[in-house]
Enzyme design. Structure first.
Site, mmCIF file in Angstrom:
data_model
loop_
_atom_site.group_PDB
_atom_site.id
_atom_site.type_symbol
_atom_site.label_atom_id
_atom_site.label_comp_id
_atom_site.label_asym_id
_atom_site.label_seq_id
_atom_site.Cartn_x
_atom_site.Cartn_y
_atom_site.Cartn_z
ATOM 1 N N TYR A 180 0.739 -1.146 0.138
ATOM 2 C CA TYR A 180 0.131 0.002 -0.085
ATOM 3 C C TYR A 180 0.894 1.233 -0.133
ATOM 4 O O TYR A 180 0.510 2.348 -0.457
ATOM 5 C CB TYR A 180 -0.848 0.007 1.230
ATOM 6 C CG TYR A 180 -2.184 -0.945 0.992
ATOM 7 C CD1 TYR A 180 -2.416 -1.825 0.073
ATOM 8 C CD2 TYR A 180 -2.774 -1.387 2.254
ATOM 9 C CE1 TYR A 180 -3.144 -2.831 0.112
ATOM 10 C CE2 TYR A 180 -3.940 -2.218 2.318
ATOM 11 C CZ TYR A 180 -3.973 -2.967 1.114
ATOM 12 O OH TYR A 180 -5.092 -3.977 1.036
ATOM 13 N N LYS A 212 3.356 -15.277 2.350
ATOM 14 C CA LYS A 212 3.344 -16.158 1.266
ATOM 15 C C LYS A 212 4.892 -16.520 0.969
ATOM 16 O O LYS A 212 5.272 -16.058 -0.425
ATOM 17 C CB LYS A 212 2.721 -15.332 -0.155
ATOM 18 C CG LYS A 212 1.017 -15.312 0.131
ATOM 19 C CD LYS A 212 0.534 -16.574 -0.226
ATOM 20 C CE LYS A 212 0.458 -17.036 -1.872
ATOM 21 N NZ LYS A 212 0.124 -18.339 -1.935
ATOM 22 N N ASP A 235 -3.089 -17.716 2.140
ATOM 23 C CA ASP A 235 -4.422 -18.235 1.416
ATOM 24 C C ASP A 235 -4.947 -19.472 2.118
ATOM 25 O O ASP A 235 -6.097 -19.603 2.011
ATOM 26 C CB ASP A 235 -4.095 -18.812 -0.038
ATOM 27 C CG ASP A 235 -2.801 -19.685 -0.143
ATOM 28 O OD1 ASP A 235 -1.590 -19.225 0.509
ATOM 29 O OD2 ASP A 235 -2.445 -20.084 -1.228
ATOM 30 N N ASP A 256 -5.585 -7.101 5.668
ATOM 31 C CA ASP A 256 -6.584 -6.232 5.281
ATOM 32 C C ASP A 256 -7.888 -7.215 5.076
ATOM 33 O O ASP A 256 -8.961 -7.049 5.313
ATOM 34 C CB ASP A 256 -6.275 -5.276 3.998
ATOM 35 C CG ASP A 256 -7.372 -4.267 3.606
ATOM 36 O OD1 ASP A 256 -8.497 -4.408 4.164
ATOM 37 O OD2 ASP A 256 -7.003 -3.611 2.574
ATOM 38 N N ASP A 312 -10.879 -8.663 7.891
ATOM 39 C CA ASP A 312 -12.447 -8.609 7.365
ATOM 40 C C ASP A 312 -13.056 -9.790 7.341
ATOM 41 O O ASP A 312 -13.992 -9.895 7.701
ATOM 42 C CB ASP A 312 -12.417 -7.835 6.064
ATOM 43 C CG ASP A 312 -12.799 -6.513 6.026
ATOM 44 O OD1 ASP A 312 -12.560 -5.871 7.181
ATOM 45 O OD2 ASP A 312 -12.773 -5.764 4.737
#
Ligand code: NAD
Length: 357
Positions: free
Chosen positions: A142, A192, A224, A248, A252
């Protein structure tokens, strides 16, 4: 204890839920003999209307002069036409940046009384759900440079840079282990590392920091897989620590499976500046001003503030127990209403919590 709190009610339901949270902390002050001095400042749409900018300089100064900052919510259709830099949400991003809040702590708790609202099968959450997602907030893709959209070889190319410096990983890992020490002493770090170099460094540094926290169990999981495990077997998680991008999404996901947006608090912490405490929901313009908003996410954010900003464990427990008892006694706002329960509005729910502190 004497502490200064800067209140940023913001827009929509923000002022209503802040009002209940403030009265809750007043009840805590009376019961436990503390003084909390609250000062209110403008942010978001309210600040745009009054001052022309979403984060006025005086708001920032008031936040920096406080021991903790408490935010309602920002945004609404009235300001949707503004460009990104002038929108209410820019006030929120601005305050996070200015206070150098590098960590976002989001508990995803399923209160047994609200099990019916959970999106997962009852057998999966029989043992309850109590996960703390610790998300790095100021680094990663980001904010990484270079970034942009350019034309190369006659076509447009979009790119961002996923980057973490060692000290950024070290400080969030330390916070995750410290958080786990106060809980069930388990940290799962998500990355990852199978495909990303930045994740290999993440994994190495988290493992190094772990050497100072041998009483805490550390596991690593690909992000994942973590996304799948959160719906398959969420009970396995205690503290889940991860970078900004994966965090992020995973924070959520962890929140939404509880099924109750109006119940979820959050805290953003920096190295020294005051922390920022806020419910995770938005300004809910569809129900603003109607005494329909669930104030419990805000009240639970207040309890995170008591615990994390002021170290007031007993006081935070008292607030959380009061919320639990209200739910057990059958009181519900519209968003968590079920058959045979007692429907109450924002102010009544706040009053019921205060009576139980
Ligand atoms: P939202 O969270 O405001 O609302 C989503 C749905 O959940 C709505 O139906 C709303 O009525 C309901 N809801 C939310 N909080 C509730 C509560 N406490 N009690 C009962 N019901 C509740 O998300 P949205 O509709 O996508 O966004 C509305 C505005 O809020 C937008 O301007 C958005 O940018 C902003 N927003 C702000 C924040 C923040 O301030 N941290 C976060 C998310 C969205």
């Amino acid at each position: 204890m004497n502490k200064k709190i800067c209140l940023l009610p913001g827009d929509g339901i923000g002022p209503e839920i802040i009002n209940e949270a403030v009265q809750t902390i007043d009840a805590v002050a009376r019961r436990f003999g503390h003084t909390f001095s609250c000062k209110t400042a403008l942010i978001g749409g309210a600040a745009i209307d009054a001052k022309g900018v979403p984060l006025p300089a005086e708001t920032l100064a008031a936040c920096k002069a406080s021991d903790a900052v408490f935010l309602g919510a920002v945004g609404g259709p009235k300001w949707d036409q503004l460009d990104n830099k002038s929108r209410p949400e820019a006030g929120l991003l601005g305050i996070r940046k200015e206070l150098e809040l590098f960590a976002n702590l989001r508990p995803a708790i399923l209160f047994p009384e609200l099990a019916g609202a959970c999106l997962l099968r009852p057998d999966i959450v029989r043992a309850g759900l109590d996960i703390m997602v610790v998300r790095e907030l100021t680094g990663c893709v980001y904010f990484g440079q270079p970034r942009g959209i350019e034309t190369r070889d006659g076509e447009r190319v979009g790119f961002n840079t996923m980057i973490y410096r060692e000290h950024e990983i070290r400080r969030i890992a330390k916070l995750a282990f410290e958080t786990a020490r106060l809980r069930r002493k388990k940290v799962c770090s998500c990355d990852k590392a199978n495909v990303l170099d930045v994740s290999r460094l993440w994994r190495d540094v988290v493992s190094e920091v772990h050497k100072d926290f041998q009483d805490v169990e550390l596991t690593h999981m690909y992000a994942d897989n973590a996304a799948m495990q959160l719906v398959r077997d969420p009970v396995q998680f205690d503290v889940l620590v991860t970078g900004n991008l994966f965090g992020d999404i995973l924070s959520d996901e962890a929140a939404v499976i509880t099924g109750s947006l109006g119940m979820l608090p959050s805290a953003s912490l920096g190295a020294k500046s005051p922390g920022l405490f806020e419910p995770i929901h938005g300004s809910a313009p569809d129900i603003a001003g109607q005494d329909k908003a669930n104030p419990l996410a805000a009240i639970l954010s207040m309890s995170m503030m008591l615990r994390l900003a002021f170290g007031l464990e007993k006081e935070a427990d008292a607030v959380e127990n009061a919320v639990r008892i209200c739910l057990k006694d059958g009181y519900r706002t519209g968003d968590i209403m079920e058959a045979d329960k007692i429907l109450v509005g924002t102010s009544k729910m706040g009053e019921l919590v205060r009576e139980r502190i």
